[in-house]
Motif scaffolding. Sequence first.
Motif, PDB file in Angstrom:
ATOM      1  N   GLY A 118       1.882  -5.612  -3.009  1.00  0.00           N
ATOM      2  CA  GLY A 118       2.493  -6.357  -4.121  1.00  0.00           C
ATOM      3  C   GLY A 118       3.763  -7.067  -3.685  1.00  0.00           C
ATOM      4  N   LYS A 119       4.555  -6.376  -2.876  1.00  0.00           N
ATOM      5  CA  LYS A 119       5.820  -6.983  -2.421  1.00  0.00           C
ATOM      6  C   LYS A 119       5.562  -8.223  -1.575  1.00  0.00           C
ATOM      7  CE  LYS A 119       8.192  -2.534  -2.101  1.00  0.00           C
ATOM      8  NZ  LYS A 119       8.739  -1.535  -1.193  1.00  0.00           N
ATOM      9  N   LEU A 120       4.587  -8.092  -0.668  1.00  0.00           N
ATOM     10  CA  LEU A 120       4.300  -9.225   0.214  1.00  0.00           C
ATOM     11  C   LEU A 120       3.742 -10.392  -0.599  1.00  0.00           C
ATOM     12  CD1 LEU A 120       4.202 -10.325   3.112  1.00  0.00           C
ATOM     13  CD2 LEU A 120       1.908  -9.344   3.337  1.00  0.00           C
ATOM     14  N   ALA A 121       2.875 -10.060  -1.555  1.00  0.00           N
ATOM     15  CA  ALA A 121       2.289 -11.120  -2.394  1.00  0.00           C
ATOM     16  C   ALA A 121       3.405 -11.871  -3.129  1.00  0.00           C
ATOM     17  CB  ALA A 121       1.296 -10.512  -3.377  1.00  0.00           C
ATOM     18  N   ARG A 122       4.320 -11.135  -3.695  1.00  0.00           N
ATOM     19  CA  ARG A 122       5.420 -11.738  -4.446  1.00  0.00           C
ATOM     20  C   ARG A 122       6.316 -12.565  -3.520  1.00  0.00           C
ATOM     21  NH1 ARG A 122       8.306  -9.791  -8.779  1.00  0.00           N
ATOM     22  NH2 ARG A 122      10.323 -10.772  -8.953  1.00  0.00           N
ATOM     23  N   HIS A 123       6.622 -11.981  -2.360  1.00  0.00           N
ATOM     24  CA  HIS A 123       7.463 -12.669  -1.374  1.00  0.00           C
ATOM     25  C   HIS A 123       6.819 -14.018  -1.003  1.00  0.00           C
ATOM     26  CE1 HIS A 123       9.928 -13.063   2.260  1.00  0.00           C
ATOM     27  NE2 HIS A 123       8.826 -13.241   2.955  1.00  0.00           N
ATOM     28  N   GLY A 128       6.114 -20.271  -2.253  1.00  0.00           N
ATOM     29  CA  GLY A 128       5.230 -21.391  -2.588  1.00  0.00           C
ATOM     30  C   GLY A 128       3.768 -21.193  -2.234  1.00  0.00           C
ATOM     31  N   HIS A 129       3.412 -19.988  -1.802  1.00  0.00           N
ATOM     32  CA  HIS A 129       1.994 -19.733  -1.503  1.00  0.00           C
ATOM     33  C   HIS A 129       1.246 -19.285  -2.752  1.00  0.00           C
ATOM     34  CE1 HIS A 129       2.290 -20.208   2.829  1.00  0.00           C
ATOM     35  NE2 HIS A 129       3.448 -19.566   2.772  1.00  0.00           N
ATOM     36  N   PHE A 130      -0.084 -19.240  -2.626  1.00  0.00           N
ATOM     37  CA  PHE A 130      -0.940 -18.749  -3.705  1.00  0.00           C
ATOM     38  C   PHE A 130      -1.728 -17.551  -3.197  1.00  0.00           C
ATOM     39  CE2 PHE A 130      -0.121 -23.195  -4.569  1.00  0.00           C
ATOM     40  CZ  PHE A 130       0.310 -23.123  -5.888  1.00  0.00           C
ATOM     41  N   PRO A 131      -1.093 -16.377  -3.200  1.00  0.00           N
ATOM     42  CA  PRO A 131      -1.783 -15.214  -2.638  1.00  0.00           C
ATOM     43  C   PRO A 131      -2.700 -14.510  -3.638  1.00  0.00           C
ATOM     44  CG  PRO A 131       0.603 -14.843  -2.850  1.00  0.00           C
ATOM     45  CD  PRO A 131       0.263 -16.075  -3.623  1.00  0.00           C
ATOM     46  N   VAL A 132      -3.635 -13.773  -3.087  1.00  0.00           N
ATOM     47  CA  VAL A 132      -4.502 -12.940  -3.901  1.00  0.00           C
ATOM     48  C   VAL A 132      -4.639 -11.587  -3.205  1.00  0.00           C
ATOM     49  CG1 VAL A 132      -6.575 -13.881  -2.772  1.00  0.00           C
ATOM     50  CG2 VAL A 132      -6.783 -12.808  -5.004  1.00  0.00           C
ATOM     51  N   ILE A 203      -4.532 -10.844   0.842  1.00  0.00           N
ATOM     52  CA  ILE A 203      -3.961  -9.582   1.338  1.00  0.00           C
ATOM     53  C   ILE A 203      -4.941  -8.465   0.989  1.00  0.00           C
ATOM     54  CG2 ILE A 203      -2.006  -7.984   1.198  1.00  0.00           C
ATOM     55  CD1 ILE A 203      -0.336 -10.484   0.249  1.00  0.00           C
ATOM     56  N   VAL A 204      -5.500  -7.848   2.020  1.00  0.00           N
ATOM     57  CA  VAL A 204      -6.546  -6.846   1.809  1.00  0.00           C
ATOM     58  C   VAL A 204      -5.962  -5.446   1.992  1.00  0.00           C
ATOM     59  CG1 VAL A 204      -8.814  -6.043   2.582  1.00  0.00           C
ATOM     60  CG2 VAL A 204      -8.252  -8.489   2.701  1.00  0.00           C
ATOM     61  N   ASP A 205      -5.990  -4.673   0.915  1.00  0.00           N
ATOM     62  CA  ASP A 205      -5.512  -3.285   0.973  1.00  0.00           C
ATOM     63  C   ASP A 205      -6.686  -2.413   1.432  1.00  0.00           C
ATOM     64  OD1 ASP A 205      -3.761  -1.153   0.626  1.00  0.00           O
ATOM     65  OD2 ASP A 205      -4.251  -0.881  -1.496  1.00  0.00           O
ATOM     66  N   THR A 206      -6.436  -1.486   2.340  1.00  0.00           N
ATOM     67  CA  THR A 206      -7.524  -0.622   2.818  1.00  0.00           C
ATOM     68  C   THR A 206      -7.166   0.845   2.572  1.00  0.00           C
ATOM     69  OG1 THR A 206      -6.641  -0.387   5.062  1.00  0.00           O
ATOM     70  CG2 THR A 206      -8.092  -2.262   4.664  1.00  0.00           C
ATOM     71  N   ALA A 207      -8.156   1.683   2.748  1.00  0.00           N
ATOM     72  CA  ALA A 207      -7.954   3.102   2.444  1.00  0.00           C
ATOM     73  C   ALA A 207      -7.116   3.805   3.486  1.00  0.00           C
ATOM     74  CB  ALA A 207      -9.305   3.799   2.349  1.00  0.00           C
ATOM     75  N   GLY A 208      -6.365   4.803   3.040  1.00  0.00           N
ATOM     76  CA  GLY A 208      -5.612   5.637   3.966  1.00  0.00           C
ATOM     77  C   GLY A 208      -5.969   7.090   3.738  1.00  0.00           C
ATOM     78  N   ARG A 209      -5.716   7.910   4.718  1.00  0.00           N
ATOM     79  CA  ARG A 209      -5.886   9.362   4.538  1.00  0.00           C
ATOM     80  C   ARG A 209      -4.559  10.021   4.875  1.00  0.00           C
ATOM     81  NH1 ARG A 209     -11.574  10.141   5.792  1.00  0.00           N
ATOM     82  NH2 ARG A 209     -12.540   8.799   4.239  1.00  0.00           N
ATOM     83  N   LEU A 210      -4.469  11.276   4.554  1.00  0.00           N
ATOM     84  CA  LEU A 210      -3.200  11.957   4.806  1.00  0.00           C
ATOM     85  C   LEU A 210      -2.909  12.128   6.286  1.00  0.00           C
ATOM     86  CD1 LEU A 210      -3.145  14.480   1.877  1.00  0.00           C
ATOM     87  CD2 LEU A 210      -1.699  12.483   2.217  1.00  0.00           C
ATOM     88  N   ALA A 211      -3.965  12.194   7.069  1.00  0.00           N
ATOM     89  CA  ALA A 211      -3.767  12.275   8.519  1.00  0.00           C
ATOM     90  C   ALA A 211      -4.761  11.311   9.154  1.00  0.00           C
ATOM     91  CB  ALA A 211      -4.025  13.691   8.999  1.00  0.00           C
TER      92      ALA A 211
END
Length: 311
Positions: A118-123, A128-132, A203-211
């Motif tokens: 979200g921060k990067l999208a807003r930044h 002047g970009h059009f992010p998704v 901007i593609v968010d991907t899954a993370g695990r605890l380790a």
Amino acid sequence: MFNSLSDRLTSTFKNLRGKGRLSESDINATIRDIRLALIDADVATPVVREFTGRIRERALGAEVSAALNPGQQVVKIVNEELVEVLGGKTRELQLAKRPPTVIMLAGLQGSGKTTFAGKLARHLRDKGHFPVLVAADLQRPNAVTQLEVVAERAGVPCFAPERGNEGGHDTASTEGTQSYGDPVWVAQAGVGQAKVRQYDVVIVDTAGRLAVDENLMQQAADIRAAIQPDEVLFVIDAMIGQAAIETALAFQKGVDFTGVVLSKLDGDARGGAALSVSSVTGRPIMYSSIGEQTKDIEVFHPDRMASRILD
Ligand code: GDP
């Protein structure tokens, strides 16, 4: 952040003040103090060794400068070496010659990836970009909804796989044979939608695990291969301490990231991750995340960070 390291280094340098000439034992004592301060700040051992080795070598053979006394000379050397260890020059985001620029985020669960999306999208929107945003983290039950909330706060759209009748969000079509649960397909569909609708940054968010986990890494590698991102940003929690190196190297091997995001730099972490990751992986730190709000993002400047530490 860095407060304790900063204080330790400043008091070390105080001992050099007023000395007309530095003996080898002055330099050795200074190097010892720097080494201990770095170890206490959780900086990885190989990085400490290399860093102090370079400072010692340069301090012993220090060029005599009329403008600086020997103490100042050492501070200057430490400053320059800190800039190097933090990655040298500021590295800007590489935009694709033909839009959209595709940015993939990777990292452990809880590292701050979704918030950073979200921060990067807003930044970028502010520039002047059009992010998704694309929700390809289908691992955690709430991840898709969380990204949608983040997108709304950032004022950008979010492509997410369709779920039941929840509606109300901009969805990637799930027509065809692929299931809701295939993150590779969702990522590809999201990039496809961005092209059709002429968004210029995805901007593609991907899954993370605890380790670090083989399946997670394979999934991230598959997404990377499928969408061919222009940037792969590895988000790492600055509080992770000594585990930073192992985690960063595992992600480098798995997804060959192009840049690093240090998150939670607003916390009281000792700074070891920040000072270790770039020099161990050879990848630049590109952004810091400094809070929970969408606005809490900064482009990372190695020289400014070094000055802050030595202030
Ligand atoms: P993800 O699992 O990697 O997507 O991590 P999240 O984005 O969900 O973040 C995990 C937690 O860390 C959440 O409670 C966030 O509010 C918090 N968080 C994320 N970035 C920052 C940051 O820069 N500073 C602080 N203080 N908290 C953060």
